[in-house]
Motif scaffolding. Structure first.
Motif, PDB file in Angstrom:
ATOM      1  N   PHE A 140      -4.360  -8.925   7.267  1.00  0.00           N
ATOM      2  CA  PHE A 140      -3.799  -8.313   6.069  1.00  0.00           C
ATOM      3  C   PHE A 140      -5.177  -7.585   5.415  1.00  0.00           C
ATOM      4  O   PHE A 140      -4.898  -7.084   4.229  1.00  0.00           O
ATOM      5  CB  PHE A 140      -3.450  -9.368   4.961  1.00  0.00           C
ATOM      6  N   GLY A 141      -6.193  -7.515   5.870  1.00  0.00           N
ATOM      7  CA  GLY A 141      -7.530  -7.121   5.268  1.00  0.00           C
ATOM      8  C   GLY A 141      -7.582  -5.736   4.953  1.00  0.00           C
ATOM      9  O   GLY A 141      -8.288  -5.283   4.257  1.00  0.00           O
ATOM     10  N   HIS A 142      -6.680  -4.769   5.543  1.00  0.00           N
ATOM     11  CA  HIS A 142      -6.765  -3.256   5.478  1.00  0.00           C
ATOM     12  C   HIS A 142      -5.763  -2.883   4.130  1.00  0.00           C
ATOM     13  O   HIS A 142      -5.789  -1.744   3.850  1.00  0.00           O
ATOM     14  CB  HIS A 142      -6.380  -2.518   6.703  1.00  0.00           C
ATOM     15  N   MET A 143      -4.947  -3.726   3.543  1.00  0.00           N
ATOM     16  CA  MET A 143      -3.983  -3.442   2.845  1.00  0.00           C
ATOM     17  C   MET A 143      -4.567  -3.339   1.218  1.00  0.00           C
ATOM     18  O   MET A 143      -5.408  -3.991   1.012  1.00  0.00           O
ATOM     19  CB  MET A 143      -2.963  -4.496   2.734  1.00  0.00           C
ATOM     20  N   GLU A 144      -3.954  -2.193   0.627  1.00  0.00           N
ATOM     21  CA  GLU A 144      -4.497  -1.895  -0.793  1.00  0.00           C
ATOM     22  C   GLU A 144      -3.149  -1.616  -1.424  1.00  0.00           C
ATOM     23  O   GLU A 144      -2.137  -0.761  -0.936  1.00  0.00           O
ATOM     24  CB  GLU A 144      -5.454  -0.787  -0.824  1.00  0.00           C
ATOM     25  N   PRO A 145      -2.819  -2.202  -2.532  1.00  0.00           N
ATOM     26  CA  PRO A 145      -3.480  -3.204  -3.521  1.00  0.00           C
ATOM     27  C   PRO A 145      -3.718  -4.421  -2.863  1.00  0.00           C
ATOM     28  O   PRO A 145      -4.528  -5.437  -3.492  1.00  0.00           O
ATOM     29  CB  PRO A 145      -3.001  -3.259  -4.592  1.00  0.00           C
ATOM     30  N   GLY A 146      -2.870  -4.828  -1.893  1.00  0.00           N
ATOM     31  CA  GLY A 146      -2.799  -6.115  -1.333  1.00  0.00           C
ATOM     32  C   GLY A 146      -1.502  -6.880  -1.151  1.00  0.00           C
ATOM     33  O   GLY A 146      -0.560  -6.512  -1.929  1.00  0.00           O
ATOM     34  N   LEU A 147      -1.289  -7.609   0.014  1.00  0.00           N
ATOM     35  CA  LEU A 147       0.366  -8.202   0.203  1.00  0.00           C
ATOM     36  C   LEU A 147       0.423  -9.195  -1.031  1.00  0.00           C
ATOM     37  O   LEU A 147      -0.479  -9.974  -1.319  1.00  0.00           O
ATOM     38  CB  LEU A 147       0.036  -8.929   1.379  1.00  0.00           C
ATOM     39  N   GLU A 148       1.630  -9.068  -1.619  1.00  0.00           N
ATOM     40  CA  GLU A 148       2.222  -9.956  -2.654  1.00  0.00           C
ATOM     41  C   GLU A 148       3.077 -11.163  -2.295  1.00  0.00           C
ATOM     42  O   GLU A 148       3.108 -12.173  -2.630  1.00  0.00           O
ATOM     43  CB  GLU A 148       2.672  -9.146  -3.885  1.00  0.00           C
ATOM     44  N   TYR A 149       3.747 -10.995  -1.229  1.00  0.00           N
ATOM     45  CA  TYR A 149       5.059 -11.916  -0.831  1.00  0.00           C
ATOM     46  C   TYR A 149       4.871 -11.798   0.451  1.00  0.00           C
ATOM     47  O   TYR A 149       4.994 -10.925   1.277  1.00  0.00           O
ATOM     48  CB  TYR A 149       6.386 -11.312  -1.276  1.00  0.00           C
ATOM     49  N   LEU A 150       4.986 -13.081   1.131  1.00  0.00           N
ATOM     50  CA  LEU A 150       4.989 -13.316   2.655  1.00  0.00           C
ATOM     51  C   LEU A 150       5.767 -14.457   2.906  1.00  0.00           C
ATOM     52  O   LEU A 150       5.508 -15.603   2.375  1.00  0.00           O
ATOM     53  CB  LEU A 150       3.200 -13.900   3.228  1.00  0.00           C
ATOM     54  N   TYR A 151       6.822 -14.139   3.571  1.00  0.00           N
ATOM     55  CA  TYR A 151       7.723 -15.346   3.948  1.00  0.00           C
ATOM     56  C   TYR A 151       7.713 -15.428   5.354  1.00  0.00           C
ATOM     57  O   TYR A 151       8.235 -14.765   6.132  1.00  0.00           O
ATOM     58  CB  TYR A 151       9.232 -14.885   3.550  1.00  0.00           C
TER      59      TYR A 151
END
Length: 697
Positions: free
Chosen positions: A574-585
């Motif tokens: 998940f390091g390349h994501m912007e603004p960032g992951l919010e929900y992980l199921y």
């Protein structure tokens, strides 16, 4: 002294006479006003609020921003993140719609969509917010109206309904005034309550009318008595005036009215009486205007006209509401012949209709919404020009029929087309031609695949935003998707891979649903979607994934991976994501302790709000949980956790409270009495921690 006494007596007599006259006049005026209010009370007086400008509307906090996709793919309403309402917990399967859209009764409403969630209420979706207010009631072009149970606006009675069907106006003042196309209410909600049978309405209406006539006659009799006292001469007693005959006078002395009026009436007195009546009428009208304002006015006693000959009546189990004819489960075997230019919505749901001839809708030229779902219509039974002349049609629903092809020559005004649960076997280059205004297309539950869907089939759909192709037989992502697509649902197919060209022309896509397919992580091309700038939500639940896929979109906010075989979360995924992951199921997988380390959540520590790791095989709290500064909801229930160390959830070196509001640890093997008193010291409310029941082994 005598003169003074006489003078006082005369003054007293004059005062008493004037007082009696004034009292009688005020009593008569009060009765007039009473019956006038009775008459006005039957007229619609609802506020007009359906203005697209929304300046007068009150803002309602949207009840839902995150729809829940269940196993049957229906949509349910939930509060965003479920964090603002204490005690409300998130569900497993969360996949939101595009920003700016709204949810109403499980349906996605696009920005600026207008709908009516219940009688008397109109709502607008405006940039993700739902604005609601009361529905405007339109004046009816019939002499008498009635408000059916469950409705808020009056509808025409039996005979007046025939006038509505024939498109005939009573007069110029009562013309039907419809809304502009931008202000009309979409009627996507089912017709829950039908109007009462016309016979009963007519019966009740006639009873009201007779009572009203009797009240009016009583008022007129009082006026006539007062008038006769002023204007009658000896010999006039017992003769009613020409302007105010009583019902008894008409019945007792038929045929004598004209003769007596000719013999006894004084022309000068008649003129005076006419002048007085005109003045009184003018005063009544002024009072009427003061009370009614600009409210629609109707003559108090218009006779109910006879039913026009040649106008077809509605079938016995059909009903008429404002601009809508509903024939739901009415045992129809064909389209009923109707001539109703004012009708904009026709519901023929749940009948046994098998064909649609070319002339079926000739009498309904202004239809905007047509629902033919749950019938037995076949493709061969639809005439080539059946829909061609419906120049205003915007929504067509043909779910649950026996169509093998999409009907031809559909009007270019269509914005929504539903052909779910049919037997579609082909979509060629011409099937959807000229539908450049189509926004929503649903083709779920058919026999479609990449072999019978032409790669140019979707090319004409320049405005298409929402496409559902679930429960078909696709093995790859359909080719030729329009550039305007924002939401794509392909659940319950046989898709095995996602290639580099699958989404290369869909730069606006925001939501992709791929539940219940056969996708493996090594069959997702590295460049399949990593460069998408608007793709925020992906659902890959119930596929064949063994670890969290790499090369996920940079813009991703929601990732749903429930029900796979996932054993590991790779580092820096998940390091390349912007603004960032919010929900992980990640519920219902096979995660073990060795499959998660501190770098597994790298890039999401500052953004992750909800983390579901329940129903896995974890034996301890995953590392890094105490570093998740935005985490509100954590599920670790139904694992194999045995103990909770003091610093696994709360960091003892920090004094700040945790943001956690829901923590689930039930159905593990934790001995609750052995938990350190500092284990949950950072959590503001212990009531948000669920520890019971625990398994015993």
């Amino acid at each position: 002294m005598k003169f003074s006494s006489l003078y006082c007596f005369l003054l007293l007599l004059i005062f008493q006479t004037d007082f009696g006259q004034n009292e009688e006049t005020s009593r008569r005026q009060r009765r007039k006003m009473y019956y006038r209010r009775l008459r006005k009370s039957s007229l619609p007086t609802h506020r007009s609020v359906r203005q697209l400008g929304i300046q007068q509307m009150k803002t309602v906090t949207p009840a839902a921003k995150l729809p829940i996709i269940n196993l049957d793919y229906s949509m349910e309403e939930k509060f965003e993140s479920f964090l603002s309402v204490p005690g409300v917990e998130s569900s497993y399967n969360v996949l939101p719609g595009k920003k700016g859209h709204c949810l109403a009764n499980g349906m996605i409403m696009y920005n600026k969509a207008v709908w009516s969630p219940e009688p008397c209420t109109t709502c607008l979706c405006l940039n993700g917010k739902v604005l609601c207010d009361e529905t405007k009631c339109h004046p009816q072009m019939c002499p008498q109206t009635i408000i059916p149970e469950g409705e808020c606006c009056p509808v025409c009675s039996d005979t007046a309904s025939y006038l509505l069907l024939s498109g005939t106006a009573l007069n110029d003042r009562t013309e039907f005034s419809g809304d502009s196309s931008e202000q009309r209410e979409p009627t996507n909600l089912p017709h829950k309550q039908q109007s009462r049978p016309w016979v009963e309405m007519n019966r009740a209406l006639r009873k009201e009318e007779l009572q009203f006539e009797e009240d009016e006659e009583e008022v007129k009799q009082d006026e006539n008595r007062q008038q006769k006292k002023k204007t009658s001469r000896p010999g006039d007693w017992g003769r009613p005036t020409n302007e105010g005959q009583s019902r008894e006078g008409r019945e007792q002395r038929p045929g004598e009215e004209g003769r007596q009026a000719h013999q006894h009436r004084n022309p000068a007195r008649e003129n005076e009486e006419d002048d007085e009546d005109e003045e009184e009428d003018d005063e009544d009208e002024d009072e009427d205007e003061a009370v009614r304002g600009d409210t629609f006015r109707m003559p108090p006693q218009l006779p109910i006209p006879a039913t026009p000959r040649g106008i077809p009546s509605l079938p016995s189990r059909c009903s008429l509401s404002y601009k809508t004819i509903s024939c739901i489960s009415a045992d129809l075997t064909q389209i009923p012949p109707l001539t109703a230019p004012e009708i904009t919505s026709l519901e023929l749901i749940g009948n046994s209709i098998t064909s649609i001839p070319d002339e079926a809708f000739n009498g309904l030229p202004n239809l905007e919404r047509l629902d033919l779902s749950k019938n037995n219509i076949t493709s061969s039974g639809i005439g080539p020009k059946a829909f061609k002349f419906l120049k205003n049609l915007m929504r067509l629903n043909m779910d649950g029929n026996n169509l093998v092809t999409i009907p031809s020559e559909l009007p270019s005004t269509l914005e929504e087309l539903k052909v779910n649960e049919n037997k579609l076997q082909v979509i060629d280059e011409e099937s959807l031609s000229d539908l450049n205004q189509l926004v929503t297309l649903e083709l779920e539950g058919n026999n479609l695949s990449e072999t019978n869907v032409n790669s140019l089939a979707f090319k004409p759909l320049k405005s298409l935003s929402y496409l559902r192709l679930g429960r078909n037989k696709f093995r790859i992502i359909p080719q030729g998707l329009p550039a305007s697509i924002e939401e794509l649902y392909l659940e319950n197919n046989q898709i095995e891979e996602i290639t580099e060209i699958s989404f290369n022309h869909t730069r606006k896509i925001n939501v992709i649903g791929l539940r219940y397919n056969k996708i493996e992580e090594n069959r997702i091309a590295p460049l399949a979607w990593i460069n998408q700038e608007n793709l925020e939500s992906i659902d890959l639940s119930y596929n064949k994934l063994y670890h969290v896929p790499s090369y996920l979109p940079k813009s991703l906010l929601h990732l749903v991976l429930i029900g796979n075989q996932i054993e590991r979360i790779p580092g820096y995924v998940f390091g390349h994501m912007e603004p960032g992951l919010e929900y992980l199921y990640l519920s219902f997988n096979k995660l073990v302790d060795d499959g998660i380390d501190r770098v597994s959540f790298y890039g999401a520590y500052h953004s992750l709000r909800e983390l579901f790791l329940d129903h896995n095989e974890l034996k301890s709290i995953p590392p890094g949980v105490q570093e998740m500064k935005a985490l509100h909801f954590l599920r670790l229930n139904n694992n194999k956790i045995r103990n909770i160390l003091p610093e696994q959830i709360c960091n003892a070196e920090e004094d700040d409270d945790s943001t956690l509001e829901h923590l689930h640890l039930e159905n593990n093997y934790i001995k609750t009495r052995e938990i350190s008193s500092y284990a949950f010291s950072c959590i503001r409310s212990y009531s948000s921690i669920v520890l019971k029941p625990q398994n015993i082994k």
